[in-house]
Design a protein around this motif. Structure first.
Motif, PDB file in Angstrom:
ATOM      1  N   HIS A 149     124.398  34.228 -40.920  1.00  0.00           N
ATOM      2  CA  HIS A 149     125.729  33.894 -40.435  1.00  0.00           C
ATOM      3  C   HIS A 149     126.073  34.641 -39.146  1.00  0.00           C
ATOM      4  O   HIS A 149     127.214  35.035 -38.952  1.00  0.00           O
ATOM      5  N   ARG A 150     125.116  34.801 -38.277  1.00  0.00           N
ATOM      6  CA  ARG A 150     125.371  35.575 -37.064  1.00  0.00           C
ATOM      7  C   ARG A 150     125.999  34.730 -35.968  1.00  0.00           C
ATOM      8  O   ARG A 150     126.374  35.244 -34.918  1.00  0.00           O
ATOM      9  N   GLY A 151     126.116  33.450 -36.173  1.00  0.00           N
ATOM     10  CA  GLY A 151     126.751  32.577 -35.189  1.00  0.00           C
ATOM     11  C   GLY A 151     125.859  32.390 -33.978  1.00  0.00           C
ATOM     12  O   GLY A 151     124.672  32.098 -34.102  1.00  0.00           O
ATOM     13  N   ASP A 152     126.451  32.547 -32.783  1.00  0.00           N
ATOM     14  CA  ASP A 152     125.673  32.324 -31.570  1.00  0.00           C
ATOM     15  C   ASP A 152     125.089  33.627 -31.006  1.00  0.00           C
ATOM     16  O   ASP A 152     124.620  33.651 -29.884  1.00  0.00           O
ATOM     17  N   MET A 153     125.112  34.702 -31.791  1.00  0.00           N
ATOM     18  CA  MET A 153     124.537  35.973 -31.340  1.00  0.00           C
ATOM     19  C   MET A 153     123.012  35.863 -31.335  1.00  0.00           C
ATOM     20  O   MET A 153     122.417  35.283 -32.240  1.00  0.00           O
ATOM     21  N   LYS A 154     122.401  36.398 -30.302  1.00  0.00           N
ATOM     22  CA  LYS A 154     120.942  36.365 -30.237  1.00  0.00           C
ATOM     23  C   LYS A 154     120.338  37.221 -31.338  1.00  0.00           C
ATOM     24  O   LYS A 154     120.928  38.201 -31.770  1.00  0.00           O
ATOM     25  N   MET A 155     119.158  36.820 -31.749  1.00  0.00           N
ATOM     26  CA  MET A 155     118.455  37.537 -32.810  1.00  0.00           C
ATOM     27  C   MET A 155     118.167  38.981 -32.406  1.00  0.00           C
ATOM     28  O   MET A 155     118.362  39.918 -33.195  1.00  0.00           O
ATOM     29  N   SER A 156     117.715  39.192 -31.185  1.00  0.00           N
ATOM     30  CA  SER A 156     117.361  40.542 -30.746  1.00  0.00           C
ATOM     31  C   SER A 156     118.584  41.460 -30.731  1.00  0.00           C
ATOM     32  O   SER A 156     118.506  42.616 -31.130  1.00  0.00           O
ATOM     33  N   LEU A 157     119.726  40.934 -30.311  1.00  0.00           N
ATOM     34  CA  LEU A 157     120.942  41.731 -30.286  1.00  0.00           C
ATOM     35  C   LEU A 157     121.396  42.092 -31.698  1.00  0.00           C
ATOM     36  O   LEU A 157     121.807  43.226 -31.966  1.00  0.00           O
ATOM     37  N   HIS A 158     121.283  41.136 -32.604  1.00  0.00           N
ATOM     38  CA  HIS A 158     121.630  41.395 -33.995  1.00  0.00           C
ATOM     39  C   HIS A 158     120.727  42.480 -34.590  1.00  0.00           C
ATOM     40  O   HIS A 158     121.201  43.409 -35.264  1.00  0.00           O
ATOM     41  N   LEU A 159     119.438  42.394 -34.337  1.00  0.00           N
ATOM     42  CA  LEU A 159     118.501  43.392 -34.868  1.00  0.00           C
ATOM     43  C   LEU A 159     118.747  44.773 -34.270  1.00  0.00           C
ATOM     44  O   LEU A 159     118.620  45.786 -34.961  1.00  0.00           O
ATOM     45  N   ILE A 160     119.102  44.824 -32.998  1.00  0.00           N
ATOM     46  CA  ILE A 160     119.398  46.107 -32.367  1.00  0.00           C
ATOM     47  C   ILE A 160     120.636  46.735 -33.010  1.00  0.00           C
ATOM     48  O   ILE A 160     120.657  47.930 -33.308  1.00  0.00           O
ATOM     49  N   HIS A 161     121.663  45.929 -33.261  1.00  0.00           N
ATOM     50  CA  HIS A 161     122.871  46.452 -33.898  1.00  0.00           C
ATOM     51  C   HIS A 161     122.577  46.977 -35.304  1.00  0.00           C
ATOM     52  O   HIS A 161     123.073  48.045 -35.688  1.00  0.00           O
ATOM     53  N   MET A 162     121.776  46.256 -36.058  1.00  0.00           N
ATOM     54  CA  MET A 162     121.438  46.687 -37.408  1.00  0.00           C
ATOM     55  C   MET A 162     120.596  47.960 -37.390  1.00  0.00           C
ATOM     56  O   MET A 162     120.769  48.847 -38.213  1.00  0.00           O
ATOM     57  N   ARG A 163     119.687  48.074 -36.442  1.00  0.00           N
ATOM     58  CA  ARG A 163     118.845  49.266 -36.332  1.00  0.00           C
ATOM     59  C   ARG A 163     119.706  50.477 -36.008  1.00  0.00           C
ATOM     60  O   ARG A 163     119.559  51.544 -36.609  1.00  0.00           O
ATOM     61  N   VAL A 164     120.634  50.321 -35.082  1.00  0.00           N
ATOM     62  CA  VAL A 164     121.507  51.433 -34.700  1.00  0.00           C
ATOM     63  C   VAL A 164     122.403  51.832 -35.876  1.00  0.00           C
ATOM     64  O   VAL A 164     122.603  53.027 -36.141  1.00  0.00           O
ATOM     65  N   ALA A 165     122.916  50.857 -36.610  1.00  0.00           N
ATOM     66  CA  ALA A 165     123.763  51.172 -37.765  1.00  0.00           C
ATOM     67  C   ALA A 165     122.968  51.906 -38.841  1.00  0.00           C
ATOM     68  O   ALA A 165     123.452  52.899 -39.406  1.00  0.00           O
ATOM     69  N   ALA A 166     121.755  51.452 -39.119  1.00  0.00           N
ATOM     70  CA  ALA A 166     120.937  52.100 -40.142  1.00  0.00           C
ATOM     71  C   ALA A 166     120.560  53.518 -39.721  1.00  0.00           C
ATOM     72  O   ALA A 166     120.641  54.467 -40.512  1.00  0.00           O
ATOM     73  N   GLN A 167     120.161  53.690 -38.482  1.00  0.00           N
ATOM     74  CA  GLN A 167     119.810  55.022 -37.995  1.00  0.00           C
ATOM     75  C   GLN A 167     121.029  55.939 -37.985  1.00  0.00           C
ATOM     76  O   GLN A 167     120.923  57.120 -38.316  1.00  0.00           O
ATOM     77  N   GLY A 168     122.167  55.404 -37.623  1.00  0.00           N
ATOM     78  CA  GLY A 168     123.384  56.208 -37.613  1.00  0.00           C
ATOM     79  C   GLY A 168     123.757  56.688 -39.003  1.00  0.00           C
ATOM     80  O   GLY A 168     124.173  57.837 -39.183  1.00  0.00           O
ATOM     81  N   PHE A 169     123.596  55.828 -39.995  1.00  0.00           N
ATOM     82  CA  PHE A 169     123.903  56.234 -41.360  1.00  0.00           C
ATOM     83  C   PHE A 169     122.972  57.331 -41.825  1.00  0.00           C
ATOM     84  O   PHE A 169     123.398  58.322 -42.427  1.00  0.00           O
ATOM     85  N   VAL A 170     121.676  57.198 -41.529  1.00  0.00           N
ATOM     86  CA  VAL A 170     120.704  58.205 -41.953  1.00  0.00           C
ATOM     87  C   VAL A 170     120.948  59.528 -41.238  1.00  0.00           C
ATOM     88  O   VAL A 170     120.942  60.596 -41.856  1.00  0.00           O
ATOM     89  N   VAL A 171     121.189  59.488 -39.943  1.00  0.00           N
ATOM     90  CA  VAL A 171     121.443  60.724 -39.192  1.00  0.00           C
ATOM     91  C   VAL A 171     122.732  61.392 -39.693  1.00  0.00           C
ATOM     92  O   VAL A 171     122.792  62.617 -39.841  1.00  0.00           O
ATOM     93  N   GLY A 172     123.751  60.600 -39.976  1.00  0.00           N
ATOM     94  CA  GLY A 172     124.993  61.151 -40.508  1.00  0.00           C
ATOM     95  C   GLY A 172     124.786  61.809 -41.865  1.00  0.00           C
ATOM     96  O   GLY A 172     125.301  62.899 -42.124  1.00  0.00           O
ATOM     97  N   ALA A 173     124.016  61.170 -42.742  1.00  0.00           N
ATOM     98  CA  ALA A 173     123.750  61.748 -44.062  1.00  0.00           C
ATOM     99  C   ALA A 173     122.929  63.022 -43.940  1.00  0.00           C
ATOM    100  O   ALA A 173     123.192  64.010 -44.640  1.00  0.00           O
ATOM    101  N   LEU A 174     121.945  63.034 -43.066  1.00  0.00           N
ATOM    102  CA  LEU A 174     121.146  64.249 -42.877  1.00  0.00           C
ATOM    103  C   LEU A 174     121.974  65.373 -42.275  1.00  0.00           C
ATOM    104  O   LEU A 174     121.818  66.540 -42.648  1.00  0.00           O
ATOM    105  N   THR A 175     122.870  65.045 -41.360  1.00  0.00           N
ATOM    106  CA  THR A 175     123.748  66.060 -40.780  1.00  0.00           C
ATOM    107  C   THR A 175     124.662  66.646 -41.858  1.00  0.00           C
ATOM    108  O   THR A 175     124.847  67.871 -41.919  1.00  0.00           O
ATOM    109  N   CYS A 176     125.222  65.796 -42.695  1.00  0.00           N
ATOM    110  CA  CYS A 176     126.044  66.293 -43.805  1.00  0.00           C
ATOM    111  C   CYS A 176     125.218  67.167 -44.737  1.00  0.00           C
ATOM    112  O   CYS A 176     125.700  68.183 -45.244  1.00  0.00           O
ATOM    113  N   GLY A 177     123.961  66.791 -44.968  1.00  0.00           N
ATOM    114  CA  GLY A 177     123.089  67.592 -45.813  1.00  0.00           C
ATOM    115  C   GLY A 177     122.803  68.958 -45.231  1.00  0.00           C
ATOM    116  O   GLY A 177     122.791  69.966 -45.945  1.00  0.00           O
TER     117      GLY A 177
END
Length: 95
Positions: free
Chosen positions: A52-80
């Protein structure tokens, strides 16, 4: 190993199961499994939203998901790390 020899790395060659080792590690560093679970949730959400990404390009969607996943992991490790420092240096353990 033969009975007369001592193990090379005795701390690694104990008679504990993999599950008990995993649970012990989770107790020592509780934010690592939280980071892993968050990463899996972001990846799952990204795969769900892929349809359901609409007219967003696949590469842009994957980049956003990668950044979100990495941000969550880095945030959890920082809290740890902050939790570990708090436990070791601020709240002095009883000796």
């Amino acid at each position: 190993m033969s009975q007369g020899q001592e193990p090379v790395f005795p701390e690694y060659e104990t008679e504990t199961s993999q599950t008990s080792k995993l649970l012990r590690k989770f107790k020592e560093t509780p934010f690592v499994p939280i980071g892993m679970a968050g990463f899996a949730m972001v990846v799952g959400y990204g795969l769900y939203r892929l349809k359901h990404r609409g007219d967003m390009k696949m590469s842009l969607h994957l980049i956003h998901m990668r950044v979100a996943a990495q941000g969550f992991v880095v945030g959890a490790l920082t809290c740890g790390v902050l939790y570990s420092m708090l436990r070791d240096y601020v709240e002095k353990p009883k000796e």
